[in-house]
Motif scaffolding. Structure first.
Motif, short mmCIF file in Angstrom:
data_model
loop_
_atom_site.label_atom_id
_atom_site.label_comp_id
_atom_site.label_asym_id
_atom_site.label_seq_id
_atom_site.Cartn_x
_atom_site.Cartn_y
_atom_site.Cartn_z
N ALA A 33 0.78 -1.07 -0.07
CA ALA A 33 -0.09 0.06 0.07
C ALA A 33 1.01 1.17 0.05
CB ALA A 33 -1.04 -0.01 1.27
N GLY A 34 1.89 1.29 0.62
CA GLY A 34 2.96 2.41 0.69
C GLY A 34 3.41 2.67 -0.50
N ASP A 35 3.73 1.63 -1.41
CA ASP A 35 4.24 1.89 -2.84
C ASP A 35 2.93 2.71 -3.56
OD1 ASP A 35 6.58 0.65 -2.18
OD2 ASP A 35 5.78 -1.30 -2.62
N THR A 36 1.95 2.11 -3.76
CA THR A 36 0.75 3.04 -4.35
C THR A 36 0.86 4.32 -3.90
OG1 THR A 36 -0.40 0.71 -4.51
CG2 THR A 36 -1.67 2.61 -4.84
N ILE A 37 0.74 4.57 -2.60
CA ILE A 37 0.87 5.91 -2.03
C ILE A 37 1.71 6.68 -2.57
CG2 ILE A 37 0.65 7.46 -0.08
CD1 ILE A 37 -0.85 5.10 1.41
N ARG A 38 3.01 6.31 -2.46
CA ARG A 38 4.02 6.96 -2.83
C ARG A 38 4.13 7.17 -4.43
NH1 ARG A 38 7.23 3.75 -1.51
NH2 ARG A 38 7.96 4.50 0.49
N HIS A 39 3.65 6.36 -5.31
CA HIS A 39 3.40 6.66 -6.65
C HIS A 39 2.20 7.56 -6.67
CE1 HIS A 39 3.28 5.36 -11.08
NE2 HIS A 39 1.94 5.61 -11.03
N HIS A 40 1.24 7.68 -6.17
CA HIS A 40 0.05 8.60 -6.25
C HIS A 40 0.42 10.05 -6.08
CE1 HIS A 40 -3.96 10.14 -5.80
NE2 HIS A 40 -3.70 10.72 -4.66
N CYS A 41 1.16 10.18 -4.88
CA CYS A 41 1.68 11.59 -4.40
C CYS A 41 3.03 11.97 -5.40
CB CYS A 41 2.42 11.34 -3.06
SG CYS A 41 1.36 11.19 -1.97
N THR A 42 3.73 11.12 -5.94
CA THR A 42 4.73 11.30 -6.88
C THR A 42 4.14 11.93 -8.28
OG1 THR A 42 6.39 9.78 -5.96
CG2 THR A 42 6.82 10.53 -8.16
N MET A 43 3.14 11.21 -8.60
CA MET A 43 2.36 11.80 -9.82
C MET A 43 1.86 13.09 -9.75
SD MET A 43 0.04 8.50 -11.24
CE MET A 43 -1.12 8.91 -10.20
N ILE A 44 0.99 13.57 -8.64
CA ILE A 44 0.80 14.68 -8.46
C ILE A 44 1.75 15.72 -8.32
CG2 ILE A 44 -0.75 16.15 -6.80
CD1 ILE A 44 -2.61 13.49 -6.49
N GLY A 45 2.83 15.32 -7.33
CA GLY A 45 3.92 16.31 -7.14
C GLY A 45 4.56 16.79 -8.63
N ARG A 46 4.67 15.72 -9.52
CA ARG A 46 5.07 16.22 -10.80
C ARG A 46 4.10 16.84 -11.62
NH1 ARG A 46 7.73 10.43 -11.39
NH2 ARG A 46 5.85 9.98 -11.97
N PHE A 47 3.03 16.76 -11.33
CA PHE A 47 1.78 17.57 -12.13
C PHE A 47 2.32 19.17 -11.78
CE2 PHE A 47 -2.18 19.39 -11.68
CZ PHE A 47 -2.91 19.49 -12.84
N PHE A 48 2.41 19.23 -10.34
CA PHE A 48 2.45 20.73 -9.86
C PHE A 48 3.83 21.16 -10.59
CE2 PHE A 48 -0.80 19.65 -6.73
CZ PHE A 48 -1.85 20.60 -7.12
N GLY A 105 5.61 21.00 -6.32
CA GLY A 105 4.81 19.87 -5.81
C GLY A 105 5.03 19.68 -4.26
N ARG A 106 6.39 19.75 -4.05
CA ARG A 106 6.69 19.64 -2.49
C ARG A 106 6.02 20.81 -1.91
NH1 ARG A 106 11.41 19.06 -3.40
NH2 ARG A 106 11.92 21.34 -3.09
N ASP A 107 6.50 21.99 -2.18
CA ASP A 107 5.67 23.21 -1.72
C ASP A 107 4.25 23.16 -1.37
OD1 ASP A 107 8.56 24.19 -1.64
OD2 ASP A 107 8.27 25.39 -3.34
N ILE A 108 3.58 22.82 -2.58
CA ILE A 108 2.19 22.88 -2.63
C ILE A 108 1.56 21.78 -1.52
CG2 ILE A 108 0.06 22.37 -3.75
CD1 ILE A 108 1.45 23.84 -6.18
N CYS A 109 2.23 20.52 -1.62
CA CYS A 109 1.61 19.36 -0.93
C CYS A 109 2.35 18.93 0.30
CB CYS A 109 1.67 18.03 -1.78
SG CYS A 109 0.62 18.50 -3.34
N GLY A 110 3.57 19.63 0.27
CA GLY A 110 4.31 19.48 1.68
C GLY A 110 5.32 17.99 1.52
N GLU A 111 6.22 17.88 2.60
CA GLU A 111 7.14 16.95 2.66
C GLU A 111 6.65 15.40 2.81
OE1 GLU A 111 10.39 17.08 2.02
OE2 GLU A 111 10.26 19.51 1.73
N ARG A 112 5.52 15.21 3.52
CA ARG A 112 4.95 13.97 3.91
C ARG A 112 4.24 13.54 2.56
NH1 ARG A 112 0.99 15.08 7.44
NH2 ARG A 112 0.20 12.80 7.12
N LEU A 113 4.42 12.36 2.21
CA LEU A 113 3.73 11.59 1.17
C LEU A 113 2.33 11.02 1.58
CD1 LEU A 113 6.54 9.77 -0.77
CD2 LEU A 113 5.65 12.00 -1.09
#
Length: 120
Positions: A44-59, A68-76
């Motif tokens: 599950a952690g891999d899926t969450i990391r993938h999800h967050c990474t996609m959105i971070g790259r989007f921003f 992406g990090r500035d908008i969403c924060g450090e925690r995935l």
């Protein structure tokens, strides 16, 4: 029409009527669609990391490296990343609606005048 997206104590300029802005958005959406594959790991952690990474790259694609990090924060956190993404999409939709309404108002006001000029 509001052009500043306020999120997490930061401001980001975005204008749907501007060519370069829309090019960045279209590119970011295309990349997001390409990234929407199942991650390599089964946890599950891999899926969450993938999800967050996609959105971070989007921003990052829209607002620049590190956004992406500035908008969403450090925690995935899938919750945080998803809510920030949805908030942005709602902001963009409001801009599209406002721009469309403005165009309709202009057409309503001047279309008859243009038709009269063309038929004269």
């Amino acid at each position: 029409m509001e052009h500043i997206w306020n999120i997490g104590g930061r401001e980001y300029f975005f204008d749907v009527s501007e060519s370069e802005t829309m090019n960045r958005l279209n590119g970011a959406l295309a990349s997001l669609c390409e990234d929407c594959t199942q991650p390599e790991g089964k946890e599950a952690g891999d899926t969450i990391r993938h999800h967050c990474t996609m959105i971070g790259r989007f921003f990052d694609s829209i607002f620049g490296e590190g956004a992406g990090r500035d908008i969403c924060g450090e925690r995935l956190s899938a919750e945080v990343y998803t809510m920030r993404y949805v908030d942005f999409i709602v902001f963009v939709n409001r801009q599209v609606e406002a721009f469309s309404a403005m165009c309709r108002e202009i057409e309503d006001k001047y279309l008859g005048t243009l038709e009269n000029i063309a038929s004269a």
